[in-house]
Scaffold this active site. Structure first.
Site: not given
Ligand SMILES: NC(=O)c1ccc[n+]([C@@H]2O[C@H](COP(=O)([O-])OP(=O)(O)OC[C@H]3O[C@@H](n4cnc5c(N)ncnc54)[C@H](OP(=O)(O)O)[C@@H]3O)[C@@H](O)[C@H]2O)c1
Length: 255
Positions: A147, A161
């Site tokens: 991130s 985080y």
């Molecule tokens: N969106 C942004 O702006 C942003 C920016 C920087 C980085 N990121 C990173 O991108 C990645 C994806 O995030 P997102 O934005 O798509 O958020 P999201 O919509 O909340 O998705 C998070 C995903 O992670 C999975 N997950 C969470 N805990 C888990 C566990 N213990 N075991 C297996 N799966 C798990 C969830 O699946 P289940 O709950 O079904 O298991 C879900 O599919 C993350 O690493 C986040 O930190 C996002």
């Protein structure tokens, strides 16, 4: 561009594929004709996604598995099962993550430790499991989703985080150094703000892009197999640079 330049990564594993960036990247890679191994805890969502992808792209294979990345034995088992099912994984995208953290010392250690466990220890387990598959073949592309918040220490609910994502960045760099003389590529992707469930409750987010735009940029960046990429490149490449050099008091206001 990595060592696998010119190689098409046909079989791609994505964790956290039930939502947001993981689901969006799955759609992008499916549209490029790649086979997918999709993992998350919410399997009903994975089933829906598999049905959607196969209806749109009947020529690809989509394997799904329930996986909690906090259960490390399961990470190794599920990665091996996917590898068997698809006939060898070419790329693993370590994407599962969460942002539950709260300011330290305010009674939310459980939330901070959950964030650290999933984002860092989960990424470590996934990286170990991926490299156990890649090392004997001397090939493969490991992608870590960090991130932009990893650039500096962050205040309030972002403290743990950001620290966990900085650890992911350091892990990626260390593996890249370790694997420099091999055929294995390691990319660390630093997304800026992309709309997903992780930030759905926050109304005003600077420079945020919708999920589809963000995931198209993510897939395009990953395909180039860079050592590091800030995504979308504009404005996050200059913002990341500014975050590294500005005084902490200024960076804290950007959080
Ligand atoms: N969106 C942004 O702006 C942003 C920016 C920087 C980085 N990121 C990173 O991108 C990645 C994806 O995030 P997102 O934005 O798509 O958020 P999201 O919509 O909340 O998705 C998070 C995903 O992670 C999975 N997950 C969470 N805990 C888990 C566990 N213990 N075991 C297996 N799966 C798990 C969830 O699946 P289940 O709950 O079904 O298991 C879900 O599919 C993350 O690493 C986040 O930190 C996002």
């Amino acid at each position: 561009m990595g060592k696998g330049k010119g190689t098409t990564r046909r079989n791609i594993l994505i964790t956290g594929a039930s939502s947001g960036l993981g689901r969006g990247m799955a759609r992008e890679f499916a549209s490029r004709g790649r086979n997918l191994a999709l993992a998350a805890r919410r399997t009903e969502r994975l089933e829906e996604l598999r049905d959607e992808l196969l209806a749109a792209h009947p020529q690809i294979t989509v394997a799904i598995r329930s996986l909690d990345v906090d259960v490390h034995d399961d990470v190794f088992r599920v990665f091996r099962e996917f590898d068997d099912e698809l006939g060898g994984l070419d790329r693993v995208v370590v994407n599962a993550g969460l942002g539950k953290g709260q300011p330290l010392g305010t009674g939310y250690f459980h939330a901070n430790v959950a964030t650290a466990r999933t984002n860092f220890l989960g990424a470590l387990a996934q990286s170990e499991a991926a490299l156990e598959l890649f090392r004997p073949r001397n090939a493969g592309h490991l992608v870590l989703i960090s991130s932009v918040s990893a650039m500096r220490g962050m205040p309030r609910n972002l403290t743990t985080y950001a620290a966990s994502k900085a650890a992911v960045g350091a892990l990626g760099e260390g593996m890249r150094a370790d694997l420099a003389q091999t055929g294995i590529d390691v990319s660390t992707i630093f997304p800026g703000f992309i709309r997903s469930e992780i930030n759905e409750k926050v109304k005003k987010v600077p420079f945020i892009v919708d999920t589809e735009t963000g995931c198209r940029a993510l897939a395009a960046a990953i395909e180039k197999e860079p050592n590091k990429a800030y995504v979308p490149a504009w404005p996050w490449t200059p913002v990341a640079y500014a975050m590294k050099v500005l005084p902490l008091s200024v960076v804290a206001k950007m959080a």
